[in-house]
Write an enzyme that holds these catalytic residues in place. Sequence first.
Site, PDB file in Angstrom:
ATOM      1  N   THR A 438       0.876  -1.177   0.000  1.00  6.52           N
ATOM      2  CA  THR A 438       0.000   0.000   0.000  1.00  6.52           C
ATOM      3  C   THR A 438       0.912   1.225   0.000  1.00  6.52           C
ATOM      4  OG1 THR A 438      -1.606  -1.200   1.309  1.00  6.52           O
ATOM      5  CG2 THR A 438      -1.867   1.188   1.211  1.00  6.52           C
ATOM      6  N   LYS A 513      -7.666   1.406  -3.004  1.00  9.74           N
ATOM      7  CA  LYS A 513      -7.286   0.935  -1.663  1.00  9.74           C
ATOM      8  C   LYS A 513      -7.451   2.047  -0.619  1.00  9.74           C
ATOM      9  CE  LYS A 513      -5.077  -1.345   1.600  1.00  9.74           C
ATOM     10  NZ  LYS A 513      -5.546  -2.543   2.222  1.00  9.74           N
ATOM     11  N   LYS A 588      -1.319   4.972   8.711  1.00 12.76           N
ATOM     12  CA  LYS A 588      -0.604   5.094   7.430  1.00 12.76           C
ATOM     13  C   LYS A 588      -1.607   5.245   6.274  1.00 12.76           C
ATOM     14  CE  LYS A 588       1.653   2.206   4.035  1.00 12.76           C
ATOM     15  NZ  LYS A 588       2.085   0.897   3.648  1.00 12.76           N
TER      16      LYS A 588
HETATM   17  P1  NAD Z   1       6.002  -5.749   7.296  1.00 11.36           P
HETATM   18  O1  NAD Z   1       6.661  -4.595   7.935  1.00 11.36           O
HETATM   19  O2  NAD Z   1       5.746  -6.967   8.097  1.00 11.36           O
HETATM   20  O3  NAD Z   1       6.821  -6.185   5.975  1.00 11.36           O
HETATM   21  C1  NAD Z   1       7.553  -5.318   5.166  1.00 11.36           C
HETATM   22  C2  NAD Z   1       8.896  -5.998   4.888  1.00 11.36           C
HETATM   23  O4  NAD Z   1       9.623  -5.231   3.945  1.00 11.36           O
HETATM   24  C3  NAD Z   1       9.764  -6.132   6.133  1.00 11.36           C
HETATM   25  O5  NAD Z   1      10.090  -7.492   6.353  1.00 11.36           O
HETATM   26  C4  NAD Z   1      11.000  -5.307   5.795  1.00 11.36           C
HETATM   27  O6  NAD Z   1      12.193  -5.848   6.333  1.00 11.36           O
HETATM   28  C5  NAD Z   1      11.002  -5.353   4.293  1.00 11.36           C
HETATM   29  N1  NAD Z   1      11.774  -4.277   3.672  1.00 11.36           N
HETATM   30  C6  NAD Z   1      11.820  -2.971   4.019  1.00 11.36           C
HETATM   31  N2  NAD Z   1      12.653  -2.296   3.167  1.00 11.36           N
HETATM   32  C7  NAD Z   1      13.097  -3.198   2.261  1.00 11.36           C
HETATM   33  C8  NAD Z   1      13.959  -3.122   1.145  1.00 11.36           C
HETATM   34  N3  NAD Z   1      14.522  -1.976   0.772  1.00 11.36           N
HETATM   35  N4  NAD Z   1      14.218  -4.247   0.451  1.00 11.36           N
HETATM   36  C9  NAD Z   1      13.655  -5.428   0.818  1.00 11.36           C
HETATM   37  N5  NAD Z   1      12.831  -5.561   1.882  1.00 11.36           N
HETATM   38  C10 NAD Z   1      12.553  -4.453   2.587  1.00 11.36           C
HETATM   39  O7  NAD Z   1       4.617  -5.185   6.690  1.00 11.36           O
HETATM   40  P2  NAD Z   1       3.390  -6.014   6.145  1.00 11.36           P
HETATM   41  O8  NAD Z   1       2.351  -6.082   7.207  1.00 11.36           O
HETATM   42  O9  NAD Z   1       3.871  -7.265   5.502  1.00 11.36           O
HETATM   43  O10 NAD Z   1       2.812  -5.013   5.052  1.00 11.36           O
HETATM   44  C11 NAD Z   1       3.431  -4.869   3.794  1.00 11.36           C
HETATM   45  C12 NAD Z   1       2.585  -3.937   2.951  1.00 11.36           C
HETATM   46  O11 NAD Z   1       1.253  -4.458   2.853  1.00 11.36           O
HETATM   47  C13 NAD Z   1       2.426  -2.543   3.527  1.00 11.36           C
HETATM   48  O12 NAD Z   1       2.460  -1.630   2.481  1.00 11.36           O
HETATM   49  C14 NAD Z   1       1.063  -2.573   4.206  1.00 11.36           C
HETATM   50  O13 NAD Z   1       0.456  -1.297   4.285  1.00 11.36           O
HETATM   51  C15 NAD Z   1       0.306  -3.494   3.286  1.00 11.36           C
HETATM   52  N6  NAD Z   1      -0.831  -4.189   3.899  1.00 11.36           N
HETATM   53  C16 NAD Z   1      -0.703  -4.769   5.131  1.00 11.36           C
HETATM   54  C17 NAD Z   1      -1.794  -5.418   5.680  1.00 11.36           C
HETATM   55  C18 NAD Z   1      -1.686  -6.091   7.033  1.00 11.36           C
HETATM   56  O14 NAD Z   1      -2.732  -6.479   7.589  1.00 11.36           O
HETATM   57  N7  NAD Z   1      -0.480  -6.274   7.580  1.00 11.36           N
HETATM   58  C19 NAD Z   1      -3.005  -5.489   4.993  1.00 11.36           C
HETATM   59  C20 NAD Z   1      -3.087  -4.921   3.725  1.00 11.36           C
HETATM   60  C21 NAD Z   1      -1.996  -4.275   3.192  1.00 11.36           C
END
Ligand code: NAD
Length: 642
Positions: A438, A513, A588
């Site tokens: 997102t 979204k 966010k």
């Molecule tokens: P998270 O923080 O668990 O995962 C993000 C990952 O990206 C982390 O493991 C981090 O180490 C990695 N990362 C950061 N910078 C990086 C880089 N330069 N190269 C490679 N890896 C890198 O977050 P999440 O909950 O998995 O969410 C991910 C996305 O999905 C977000 O944009 C969030 O808004 C969206 N989202 C989350 C949910 C939810 O319920 N968690 C639901 C819908 C959408």
Amino acid sequence: MSDISIRQTGPAGRITLMRPGALNALTYDMCLAIEAALDRWRDDGSIAHIVIDAEGERAFCAGGDIAELYARGIAGDFDYGRRFWADEYRMNAKIFSYPKPVISFLQGFTMGGGVGIGCHGSHRIVGESSRIAMPECGIGLIPDVGGTLMLALAPGRLGEYLGTTATRMTAADAILAGFADLMIDEAAWPGLIEALETGADTAILEAAAADPGAAPLEAHMAQIDRHFGGETVGDILTSLSHDDSDFARDTLKALSRNSPLSMACTVEVIHRLRGPSLSMAKALDLEYRFTSRALEHGDLMEGIRAAIIDKDRKPVWQHAGRSVPSAVISKMLMPVRDNPLKLEEETTMKKAKIGFIGLGNMGAPMAANLARAGHEVTGFDTAGTTAEGVRAAQTAAAVATDADVVICMLPNGAVLRHVADEVLPAMKKGALLLDCSTVDVEAARAVAAAAEDAGVQFADAPVSGGIGGASAGTLTFMAGGTEAAFRAATPLFDVMGQKAVHCGEAGAGQAAKICNNMILGATMIATCEAFALADKLGLDRARMFDVVSTSSGYSWSMNAYCPAPGIGPQSPADNGYTPGFASELMVKDLGLSQQAAEAVDADTPMGALALALYRQFVENEDGKGKDFSAMLPRFEARGRSS
Ligand code: NAD
């Protein structure tokens, strides 16, 4: 084989079901014989059309041979059922996409397996005696043989109604619901069949068709739409139980007979199918996910026992009507890993090389699902995390080299831009960069432009469904990008999710979204403050839920994710508000919506207030790390001036 006659008569490939004593119930051998004939006749220039009929007046075909399934199941052989369904569904798909006219004459009962033979051709003829139904929920199955495709396409909420109640349709009903095409007086059928066998073409059928008259179901459409519009069977039962009409009473009675697990999965499958990615292949695949588990893990053995073995008609189902846990539904509908359904037409992407960047809470289970589906997945995360079945790489560029698709699941737009700078130069021309994070609309559009410069396809496809949906493969994707990019990503959406909507050009997925989550933030706050007000007015929470969940205050926040512990379906409120969807993620997403609103000068006061409240909750009120529904205890503890 004496159960079925397969022959050529003039230009007609002729199939006649010949088990009238068993209401022409379909055996495994009959399925295989029909498929072999279809394969033979497909490219045979002497065959102009296929004509399918059945002996006896009582039934075209009243279903599949479930006695054999039971006998094998009791002996612990669940593979027989799986093989039977896989072969049957392949035959159903062939009828559906057959390149020549397939004409079926459906007298009496056409149910279950009979629908799979009789209701997928080009000319489905019904008459005075026709009674068509999908009664599978009564024995612990779900409507299958491609029936869910027609249920998903039926007008309004008729599909949910027919699939869960097993209501028998008259000829006119069947035409209304899309299970039949033409009503023709049954006395005229032998003459028409003879004409088709001696050179006439299908125009004679249209010429012989009569007005089917008013469909009895038409009179109930408004009630059906009202009561069957909910998200779950629980919603449907709640809605019906607040209506004391004869229709509601009869419907509740019909539902009370059927397997709650089957009904819950039927509604879920129909909901997953509706939308642009609806296809016969998808319908059969979802059905197979359930049926392949039904003998071992569902209610099917018990359903068959009660119906035809002990004939006590008192099945003891695993769950009660309103309380089928969503995790159980997800489990029954998970992709089938070993021996998935294979239809002849190739419907899934060839095994692709996928690079997955960002293996966090969401990315890790998504990548694992892709690997499980047979794709070759290499992953990279700066935190060094990995996922099941995914080979770890040392840099983002390393996973992009040679990849057919690179998928990102990253924290925000700044990180996405940075990662795109690194991977785009390493990607093959024509490969696909699919961003599921997102992020802000501007970042999505900037990366789309950079991808175009690099000769790489791009789609932004943020998700809804949370960590549970990522693990279960039931996410909803909202995608922006070109038609070609969306098409290229669709087989992967099918593995990772249940639904994908193409919203428009690059950035449109992110726009959808943030608009969705702006509504979500505001409705959750409204729902929580209403519960807190109800408490102070002395109104019982369960009563409040009962009223609002079927009244105009209805919303996803109330019905599917109720913030009050112990009320409604399981939600993070029942688990001490452990996320779920953390409040800081809501901050966010609301921030992104306000950023976008500012950029295009849109007035969004509710969104702005929701952001302010969630920000205050996270930054000053110990809300960080709590689910976003924890706004309820926050309001509970406050008065108007605090
Ligand atoms: P998270 O923080 O668990 O995962 C993000 C990952 O990206 C982390 O493991 C981090 O180490 C990695 N990362 C950061 N910078 C990086 C880089 N330069 N190269 C490679 N890896 C890198 O977050 P999440 O909950 O998995 O969410 C991910 C996305 O999905 C977000 O944009 C969030 O808004 C969206 N989202 C989350 C949910 C939810 O319920 N968690 C639901 C819908 C959408």
